[in-house]
Design a protein around this motif. Sequence first.
Motif, PDB file in Angstrom:
ATOM      1  N   ARG A 238       0.582  -1.159  -0.210  1.00 46.30           N
ATOM      2  CA  ARG A 238       0.425   0.207  -0.025  1.00 46.30           C
ATOM      3  C   ARG A 238       0.659   1.390  -0.265  1.00 46.30           C
ATOM      4  N   LYS A 241       2.113   1.665  -2.739  1.00 47.70           N
ATOM      5  CA  LYS A 241       1.464   1.969  -4.226  1.00 47.70           C
ATOM      6  C   LYS A 241       1.182   3.269  -4.492  1.00 47.70           C
ATOM      7  N   THR A 242       1.215   4.196  -2.629  1.00 47.65           N
ATOM      8  CA  THR A 242       0.699   5.054  -2.874  1.00 47.65           C
ATOM      9  C   THR A 242       1.893   6.300  -3.195  1.00 47.65           C
ATOM     10  N   PHE A 243       2.982   5.889  -2.444  1.00 52.74           N
ATOM     11  CA  PHE A 243       4.621   7.276  -2.921  1.00 52.74           C
ATOM     12  C   PHE A 243       5.504   6.509  -3.703  1.00 52.74           C
TER      13      PHE A 243
END
Length: 277
Positions: A238, A241-243
């Motif tokens: 996660r 995926k975000t950063f």
Amino acid sequence: MHATFSLPTGFCRNFFFHNCSKLSDLANAAHQALKYTLRKLGIHSFRAIINIHTFARNLDWNPHIHCIFTLGGYDKKNKWKNIKYLPYIVLKKSWQKCVLDIITDFSKINNNQVFKNKISLCYQKYKNGFYVNSEKRINNIFKIAKYIGRYLARPAIAKYRITSITNSNVTFWYQKPDSNKKIYLTLSISQFIGRLLAHIHLEDFKMIQRYGLYSRRHKKKKPKRFNLFKYKISWAQRIFKTFKVNPLICPKCHSNLTLLEIYHIKYGIIFPKSGFS
């Protein structure tokens, strides 16, 4: 959107009273009428929950359909398409035809000429189709839940509407759809029980039916967008995926890192969990 599909008094209602096993076909007729109407607008797949009611507010026999459906659906290319209106004339006439087709099939099997003549009279008398009320749009999930709860688990009469019970009579009140005025009706005990018994369905009868994307048989055909949360991903995935940064790789030496401890400013060490409650 919420819609009510009704039948005219007389022949049609009496047919389903004497042939209760055909009430399931009535639910299918409402779905077919909606399906035909939405196809005219380019909708080839939509959602619908249909509930069959047989009672009027005064406990008379009045078979009708309550339907909650999406005001839109998927087109041939599997793209969602919203619609702003329903062609009511098309919907009413298709509802009429689907209902009368049920009676037509029954009359053919039983070679009933009287039914055939009455079906012709229905087309002549109701040239604009059977009544359909679909003016209530529901755009809030809480209102949808309220509607579903109200129409899916509704008894023929609520206890608070009964105002008097004697050894011979029962008095209760009801309201017409277009008025808040209470109308009081007194029936003999036998009449009251008789009206209630008429609304007890046959064993294994399904009052609620789901169609289209709500149908269980349609699960395997749902678009991939319905599987957004099917597979769980780890906390590291996660973060990446975000950063776009892998927290398990050292940014300096690019070697693999091992999680040893997580410290929270308020709760202290929360990983590993030993000594933490």
